[in-house]
Design an enzyme around this catalytic site. Structure first.
Site, mmCIF file in Angstrom:
data_model
loop_
_atom_site.group_PDB
_atom_site.id
_atom_site.type_symbol
_atom_site.label_atom_id
_atom_site.label_comp_id
_atom_site.label_asym_id
_atom_site.label_seq_id
_atom_site.Cartn_x
_atom_site.Cartn_y
_atom_site.Cartn_z
ATOM 1 N N THR B 95 0.852 -1.190 0.000
ATOM 2 C CA THR B 95 0.000 0.000 0.000
ATOM 3 C C THR B 95 0.881 1.231 0.000
ATOM 4 O OG1 THR B 95 -1.853 -1.041 1.079
ATOM 5 C CG2 THR B 95 -1.653 1.333 1.351
ATOM 6 N N LYS B 170 -7.876 2.844 -3.688
ATOM 7 C CA LYS B 170 -7.825 2.409 -2.298
ATOM 8 C C LYS B 170 -8.120 3.573 -1.341
ATOM 9 C CE LYS B 170 -5.770 -0.396 1.078
ATOM 10 N NZ LYS B 170 -4.635 -0.994 1.744
ATOM 11 N N LYS B 238 -4.663 9.488 8.002
ATOM 12 C CA LYS B 238 -3.750 9.825 6.901
ATOM 13 C C LYS B 238 -4.433 9.556 5.550
ATOM 14 C CE LYS B 238 -1.070 7.002 5.275
ATOM 15 N NZ LYS B 238 -0.298 5.769 5.258
#
Lengths: 289, 289, 289, 289
Positions: B95, B170, B238
């Site tokens: 990721t 994502k 975040k």
């Protein structure tokens, strides 16, 4: 078991039909009496006023369109109050605010009657299928005596305590729904404006931990800018406002619901109030670039 | 099919084990080489550097902890770049943000190699069960050649176009998740402060159109103020920030996500950053009354 | 000019004293009659009920503590309604909501009387100095006849049209004030947490285009966490809520005011409702880091 | 006192002219050298590169259009770095982000030079009038030696500590400004849609505790939907974003600034980015009713 039933709109008709199908003796009333005919074919009796229904039946269920109708059926001439008395139970399943419920409760119990409010979660289809979720509150004993009827009308009924709690719980559920719809709308628009397929986003969401019938049911039509009104946006916004007012009373700060409420208001100002509440995505989409 | 596999953390170990179980020949590397031992028992080969893995295998998959590790494995001495060349494919499933992906892509393709980014949705359990959702983007042909591996690792893989789109998708999914979690938290707190049972609210939500595995999975522990970190709050925040930045780039106004982001920031300021992201409910709950 | 004056609280006392000083003949009434004594020393007459004041005077001004008192003085036994009639004017300068004003207006005009609502902007000091800002609405002719009194009481009076508009304008002014106070609070906290001096920020703001008496007056005490209640936070929050409700009626989406309102609600939940509204900065400050 | 001056845009020209008028010996440089002519008429000397100016002058002030220009003037061929050395001071008054300032500071001090960042609050008119507000940070001694120049350029100069603090303070001031502008816009629109005059609202605000030059200056043109760009909306929104990022770093939750930022983003998406930031009122106004 014999029950009275007041109000044969889309919901009431489906519910009273279900009761008849399951062997209940049902006596109906509707403001426009001709709407009773179809129920009579299924075996229902008819009365000419709410008062007569109350007089005839130990238990009477009401399913009316809004707080105004709910109050009128109780307080107007020929209304529930004229015949309610000790030994009788009144179960109002209309969607009304807590104040309306409390006012009706006070009047009914003032005459010795018993009262349960029982707003439902679910619309036409679940009503027809006897799959409503019933959010009941008020007289506990009456609630328990009503369970045979609730079992026919819904897949689950909850007893939530004092009168007003049914209305409050419904507002909270709808508030979560309104915020979720905004979360979903922002995601779909962001995908689209970022060069990603919002249809693919639906597929991805559907495979993960957030998958839910609402996203699945409304997502594809939202991506086609189609909003046939299942739950009108203006009603969703009203429920957000009332839930925020409940938060105000209890000093709960809810910035996400507040932001969602303002988005629904923007959507209203764009003339979308009568469309489905999923049309709030149009307020997110709107731009001139 | 023979594949290289770089990174044997919680995710990488589960994934490479699955590949071995399904008959792939797997050559592994991990920064701490001893972590390779268990894989070797299952039949894996080991190399001493990413470069060696690349040299040996036509296809190499990486699953690293963060953008920093992902860059280091490619650019450092002994890294992927030293051996990547025409005919070889590199699939980074870590990721990372879109910039990191783009930087790696440029370096790999600059040497004639092919690149696919493939971040996944799902954590430890889905990785073990081969039930990840793979959000791939980049070289279409390499994606297609990777499908046999993706079919072992995930329940579904999507090809989303140019490099960066996997990372973006994502973020969008996680943004929706963060807003939904706030919607849910506000509802639970409002129920509780209004004198209703937040456990009953969970039951009601579970029966309706919003029912979803996240509410079902996290609700009961949230009602017990327990937040074992599956996805740390600071990472969720975040991702909200990065999704809002993506909205900024594309001029998408997202007031609900922005309000949710500020709630996560408040939760961080309350010292909850390392707990599960569902701990944002504590920021809603907090009061002195 | 002869005027009646109902209500001798902090505001009413200052205002009626000013009228006397400027040569008006004033007949006063107060629920606690002993409060009239001081005014009598300055030359006022006293009556024992609002009705008597109305009977005696062509024009009567009221300055009462809240909507409840404003209604009671009109509708209770011995109230304004008993004597109001054609040829008489009633000017209610209390801060009340639009509905209360409309109710009073309907009753007064139903008896042939004339009505002006005239809520003021400004508190004790401006009342003493005759520097209030008067937001009047209702009967235009009565407004014009009242100008000699308004000129004594305030530095400026506005005629805003139909009854209710005075109340609405005051809400809007207070809504802007509440949002500005939040903007200011966030800036002060951000300066402090970023390692800058929030006192220096005050100096900088004071030199620029945003300089205003509110920042100047409240900033230094906010930086010392001191909030002596000039305008209680819970009243400010109530006004934000009512202004948002006005926005709801008119389909105006106001996301910044909505966010500010939620911050005031958070402050209330932290037990700050009785402090000055500038205490909302505590809700911004609050953290455990 | 002798100073170098780099950059003769609208601001730089006004500032260097002021220095000349007050008896400073000024050596100027500008990318387009012909722009120096007017200054020469007022007595300035000219150099052909930033490096030459640095070589000639003990103190050099720069006023460049953006971070990119600020970096280029230092690091490019013929740039400041080529001649900066012990004993020389460089004062960059351009509006840049903290990172840019830190990068320049590191390079300058690495060569033994001294550095002060000094972004200003105020635009063309205050620059011409020597009424800027100077937000300085960095080398304290250099700041003090620069005071004679700062006294000519501004009405007040602040020393804010380490490099980066000037940039941060300016962001915070602009964040408050952006939120205030939204508070103001929502109030003006609410007045208008509630049937009140937004011009009267301006008058009322002007008489009360919130009166400020910004409302006074921009209100009348906002009510006429006129937004001549003094400070472009897209720059205001960028500053809101950077201030929110500063809040993110320091875990300060700022829901009102976040809501205001999303409103500016909506305005950008409506194509208003190049207009004055007061055009955000158009995003509030927008409706189809």
């Amino acid at each position: 078991m014999e029950v009275g039933f007041l109000g044969l709109g889309i919901m009431g008709k489906a519910m009273s039909t279900n009761l008849l199908k399951h062997g209940f003796k049902v006596t109906v009333w509707n403001r426009t009496l001709s709407k009773c005919d179809e129920l009579v074919e299924h075996g229902a009796s008819v009365c000419e006023s709410p008062a007569e229904v109350i007089k005839k039946c130990k238990y009477t269920i009401a399913m009316l369109s809004d707080p105004c109708a709910a109050l009128s059926v109780v307080f107007d001439k020929g209304g529930v109050l004229e015949q309610i008395c000790e030994g009788k139970g009144y179960i109002d399943m209309s969607t009304v605010d807590a104040e309306t419920s409390l006012k009706i409760n006070e009047a009914i119990t003032g005459k010795g009657g018993r009262f349960v409010e029982g707003p439902v979660s679910g619309s036409k289809k679940p009503a027809e299928d006897g799959q409503l979720i019933i959010l009941a509150a008020g007289d506990k004993a009456l609630f328990e005596e009503s369970i045979p009827a609730f079992d026919v009308l819904g897949k689950r009924s909850f007893f939530l305590g004092q009168v007003g709690n049914g209305a409050k719980m419904k507002l909270i559920v709808n508030m979560i729904m309104g915020s979720m719809m905004n979360a979903f709308s922002e995601g779909l628009v962001l995908a689209d404006k970022s060069g990603l397929s919002s249809d693919t986003l639906l597929d991805i969401l559907d495979l993960g931990a957030m998958t839910n019938p609402m996203f699945k049911g409304k997502g594809p039509s939202m991506n086609k800018s189609s909003y046939p009104p299942a739950f009108p946006l203006k009603h969703q916004q009203k429920d957000m406002r009332l839930a925020l007012a409940l938060g105000d009373e209890n000093a709960v700060s809810m910035p996400v619901a507040a932001a969602a409420n303002e988005a629904f208001k923007k959507a209203r100002s764009l003339g979308l109030g009568d469309l489905d509440f999923s049309a709030v995505i149009e307020a997110v989409k709107f731009s001139r670039e």
